[in-house]
Design a protein around this motif. Structure first.
Motif, PDB file in Angstrom:
ATOM      1  N   LYS A 173      47.367  33.307  44.639  1.00 35.51           N
ATOM      2  CA  LYS A 173      46.246  32.857  43.795  1.00 35.51           C
ATOM      3  C   LYS A 173      44.948  33.622  44.043  1.00 35.51           C
ATOM      4  N   ARG A 174      44.820  34.309  45.181  1.00 27.45           N
ATOM      5  CA  ARG A 174      43.576  35.031  45.457  1.00 27.45           C
ATOM      6  C   ARG A 174      43.418  36.196  44.503  1.00 27.45           C
ATOM      7  N   TRP A 175      42.272  36.328  43.915  1.00 28.29           N
ATOM      8  CA  TRP A 175      41.944  37.551  43.175  1.00 28.29           C
ATOM      9  C   TRP A 175      40.431  37.703  43.162  1.00 28.29           C
ATOM     10  N   SER A 176      39.947  38.810  42.623  1.00 30.71           N
ATOM     11  CA  SER A 176      38.515  39.124  42.713  1.00 30.71           C
ATOM     12  C   SER A 176      37.850  39.043  41.346  1.00 30.71           C
ATOM     13  N   PRO A 177      37.307  37.880  41.005  1.00 30.58           N
ATOM     14  CA  PRO A 177      36.649  37.760  39.694  1.00 30.58           C
ATOM     15  C   PRO A 177      35.255  38.393  39.682  1.00 30.58           C
ATOM     16  N   ARG A 178      34.772  38.672  38.492  1.00 31.72           N
ATOM     17  CA  ARG A 178      33.368  39.097  38.341  1.00 31.72           C
ATOM     18  C   ARG A 178      32.551  38.016  37.641  1.00 31.72           C
ATOM     19  N   SER A 179      33.232  37.069  37.016  1.00 24.70           N
ATOM     20  CA  SER A 179      32.521  35.982  36.363  1.00 24.70           C
ATOM     21  C   SER A 179      32.556  34.746  37.267  1.00 24.70           C
ATOM     22  N   GLU A 225      23.687  49.214  40.705  1.00 23.99           N
ATOM     23  CA  GLU A 225      23.373  48.496  39.469  1.00 23.99           C
ATOM     24  C   GLU A 225      24.625  47.915  38.810  1.00 23.99           C
ATOM     25  N   TRP A 226      25.708  48.683  38.846  1.00 23.45           N
ATOM     26  CA  TRP A 226      26.942  48.256  38.181  1.00 23.45           C
ATOM     27  C   TRP A 226      27.484  46.954  38.782  1.00 23.45           C
ATOM     28  N   ASN A 227      27.304  46.801  40.105  1.00 25.52           N
ATOM     29  CA  ASN A 227      27.699  45.542  40.753  1.00 25.52           C
ATOM     30  C   ASN A 227      26.639  44.450  40.546  1.00 25.52           C
ATOM     31  N   GLN A 228      25.357  44.850  40.584  1.00 25.53           N
ATOM     32  CA  GLN A 228      24.279  43.851  40.380  1.00 25.53           C
ATOM     33  C   GLN A 228      24.471  43.094  39.072  1.00 25.53           C
ATOM     34  N   LYS A 276      47.572  44.859  38.967  1.00 27.07           N
ATOM     35  CA  LYS A 276      48.590  45.889  39.227  1.00 27.07           C
ATOM     36  C   LYS A 276      48.718  46.156  40.717  1.00 27.07           C
ATOM     37  N   ARG A 277      49.937  46.475  41.131  1.00 25.79           N
ATOM     38  CA  ARG A 277      50.166  46.876  42.514  1.00 25.79           C
ATOM     39  C   ARG A 277      51.219  47.970  42.571  1.00 25.79           C
ATOM     40  N   LYS A 278      51.165  48.793  43.614  1.00 25.53           N
ATOM     41  CA  LYS A 278      52.230  49.757  43.882  1.00 25.53           C
ATOM     42  C   LYS A 278      53.500  48.976  44.215  1.00 25.53           C
ATOM     43  N   MET A 304      36.313  35.153  46.048  1.00 22.76           N
ATOM     44  CA  MET A 304      35.387  36.139  46.598  1.00 22.76           C
ATOM     45  C   MET A 304      35.699  37.504  46.006  1.00 22.76           C
ATOM     46  N   HIS A 305      34.665  38.336  45.887  1.00 22.86           N
ATOM     47  CA  HIS A 305      34.858  39.700  45.360  1.00 22.86           C
ATOM     48  C   HIS A 305      34.145  40.669  46.303  1.00 22.86           C
ATOM     49  N   GLN A 306      34.951  41.470  47.001  1.00 23.44           N
ATOM     50  CA  GLN A 306      34.402  42.426  47.966  1.00 23.44           C
ATOM     51  C   GLN A 306      33.895  43.668  47.248  1.00 23.44           C
ATOM     52  N   MET A 307      32.868  44.293  47.821  1.00 20.30           N
ATOM     53  CA  MET A 307      32.263  45.479  47.190  1.00 20.30           C
ATOM     54  C   MET A 307      31.912  46.573  48.196  1.00 20.30           C
ATOM     55  N   ALA A 308      32.255  47.818  47.807  1.00 18.41           N
ATOM     56  CA  ALA A 308      31.782  48.989  48.552  1.00 18.41           C
ATOM     57  C   ALA A 308      30.532  49.553  47.869  1.00 18.41           C
ATOM     58  N   GLY A 309      30.274  49.116  46.655  1.00 22.32           N
ATOM     59  CA  GLY A 309      29.149  49.646  45.877  1.00 22.32           C
ATOM     60  C   GLY A 309      27.821  49.014  46.243  1.00 22.32           C
ATOM     61  N   TYR A 310      27.243  49.493  47.338  1.00 16.54           N
ATOM     62  CA  TYR A 310      25.913  49.040  47.774  1.00 16.54           C
ATOM     63  C   TYR A 310      25.296  50.175  48.580  1.00 16.54           C
TER      64      TYR A 310
HETATM   65  C1  LIG Z   1      36.532  47.389  50.398  1.00 14.46           C
HETATM   66  C2  LIG Z   1      36.509  47.017  48.938  1.00 14.46           C
HETATM   67  C3  LIG Z   1      35.527  47.547  48.110  1.00 14.46           C
HETATM   68  C4  LIG Z   1      35.461  47.171  46.759  1.00 14.46           C
HETATM   69  N1  LIG Z   1      34.397  47.607  46.001  1.00 14.46           N
HETATM   70  C5  LIG Z   1      34.193  47.084  44.767  1.00 14.46           C
HETATM   71  C6  LIG Z   1      32.983  47.326  44.071  1.00 14.46           C
HETATM   72  O1  LIG Z   1      32.048  47.979  44.555  1.00 14.46           O
HETATM   73  N2  LIG Z   1      32.852  46.791  42.821  1.00 14.46           N
HETATM   74  C7  LIG Z   1      33.827  46.023  42.250  1.00 14.46           C
HETATM   75  O2  LIG Z   1      33.619  45.557  41.131  1.00 14.46           O
HETATM   76  N3  LIG Z   1      34.992  45.754  42.910  1.00 14.46           N
HETATM   77  C8  LIG Z   1      35.188  46.252  44.160  1.00 14.46           C
HETATM   78  N4  LIG Z   1      36.333  45.927  44.874  1.00 14.46           N
HETATM   79  C9  LIG Z   1      37.360  45.032  44.291  1.00 14.46           C
HETATM   80  C10 LIG Z   1      38.664  45.767  44.017  1.00 14.46           C
HETATM   81  O3  LIG Z   1      38.522  46.587  42.887  1.00 14.46           O
HETATM   82  C11 LIG Z   1      39.788  44.731  43.858  1.00 14.46           C
HETATM   83  O4  LIG Z   1      39.977  44.052  45.051  1.00 14.46           O
HETATM   84  C12 LIG Z   1      41.099  45.415  43.433  1.00 14.46           C
HETATM   85  O5  LIG Z   1      40.994  45.926  42.134  1.00 14.46           O
HETATM   86  C13 LIG Z   1      42.291  44.469  43.486  1.00 14.46           C
HETATM   87  O6  LIG Z   1      42.041  43.328  42.702  1.00 14.46           O
HETATM   88  P1  LIG Z   1      42.221  41.851  43.275  1.00 14.46           P
HETATM   89  O7  LIG Z   1      41.294  41.717  44.462  1.00 14.46           O
HETATM   90  O8  LIG Z   1      41.797  40.946  42.129  1.00 14.46           O
HETATM   91  O9  LIG Z   1      43.637  41.686  43.665  1.00 14.46           O
HETATM   92  C14 LIG Z   1      36.428  46.298  46.213  1.00 14.46           C
HETATM   93  C15 LIG Z   1      37.440  45.773  47.060  1.00 14.46           C
HETATM   94  C16 LIG Z   1      37.472  46.105  48.401  1.00 14.46           C
HETATM   95  C17 LIG Z   1      38.522  45.476  49.295  1.00 14.46           C
END
Ligand SMILES: Cc1cc2nc3c(=O)[nH]c(=O)nc-3n(C[C@H](O)[C@H](O)[C@H](O)COP(=O)(O)O)c2cc1C
Length: 195
Positions: free
Chosen positions: A17-23, A74-77, A178-180, A127-133
């Motif tokens: 069930k874990r995934w990374s939403p933006r909304s 900005e794209w993440n903000q 998607k996944r490998k 939760m949604h993790q980001m490298a874009g900062y």
């Molecule tokens: C270390 C890391 C950095 C990421 N950086 C960004 C980011 O800057 N912006 C963004 O929208 N998503 C970012 N993501 C989210 C990934 O794109 C996302 O986890 C991946 O597409 C898999 O999707 P899921 O988490 O929904 O399974 C990042 C994820 C991780 C783990």
């Protein structure tokens, strides 16, 4: 919207069930919930049990939240400004017991955040993790000691509706995950010989 992992073998429901939403829904997360999340993170494994992870968290409406938002690209903000909380994750660069460099600090922080995301899922949060900062902005905005390296930013809260996102983000919010394949990542006998 079904974002559940489509696995080949049975796996734990929370991982599915874990995934990374933006909304994110406009619904607050309490300080108690944040402590729940970070308590889970605390129990991750780490090299020499150093626990090199440190976190800064802001709740929507407070100054820390605004200072973290200011560090994002900005794209993440543009989407993360709807999250109920924003977090920064840091790694302590040297081991406390002998001052040598801890090459696994990012690995350890990653494990603690992964553990936190599973705890979040169990609490109905995402939760949604980001490298874009900008790391330099993080160091500047929070007087971070030199020993601590900014490694990740995180947005979190209750998942919202894709319709509430700007056009640029809506499509990927609705897209299939998607996944490998296992054969691309799990080898046996020799490199790239599938298990
Ligand atoms: C270390 C890391 C950095 C990421 N950086 C960004 C980011 O800057 N912006 C963004 O929208 N998503 C970012 N993501 C989210 C990934 O794109 C996302 O986890 C991946 O597409 C898999 O999707 P899921 O988490 O929904 O399974 C990042 C994820 C991780 C783990």
């Amino acid at each position: 919207m079904n974002k559940e992992a489509n696995t080949n073998y049975p796996i734990n429901e929370l991982i599915k069930k874990r995934w990374s939403p933006r909304s994110f829904e406009d619904k607050a997360v309490t300080p108690g919930q944040i402590k729940n999340l970070v308590d889970a993170a605390r129990w991750a494994a780490s090299s020499y049990n150093e626990q090199p992870w440190r976190f800064i968290v802001g709740l929507k409406g407070d100054d820390t939240y605004d200072k973290i938002l200011d560090c994002l690209v900005e794209w993440n903000q543009n989407w993360a400004n709807g999250a109920a909380f924003l977090m920064l994750g840091f790694g302590k660069q040297h081991f406390s017991h002998n001052d040598s460099i801890n090459r696994h600090r990012a690995y350890d922080l990653g494990q603690s955040v992964a553990t936190m995301t599973i705890q979040a899922t169990d609490m109905g949060l995402h939760m949604h993790q980001m490298a874009g900062y900008s790391s330099s902005k993080v160091l500047e905005n929070f007087n971070v000691p030199e020993e601590y390296e900014p490694i990740v930013a995180i947005a979190g809260g209750y998942v919202g509706k894709p319709e509430d996102l700007a056009d640029d983000y809506r499509e990927s919010e609705l897209a299939k995950r998607k996944r490998k394949g296992l054969e691309q990542i799990l080898f046996h006998g020799d490199w790239e010989k599938p298990f």
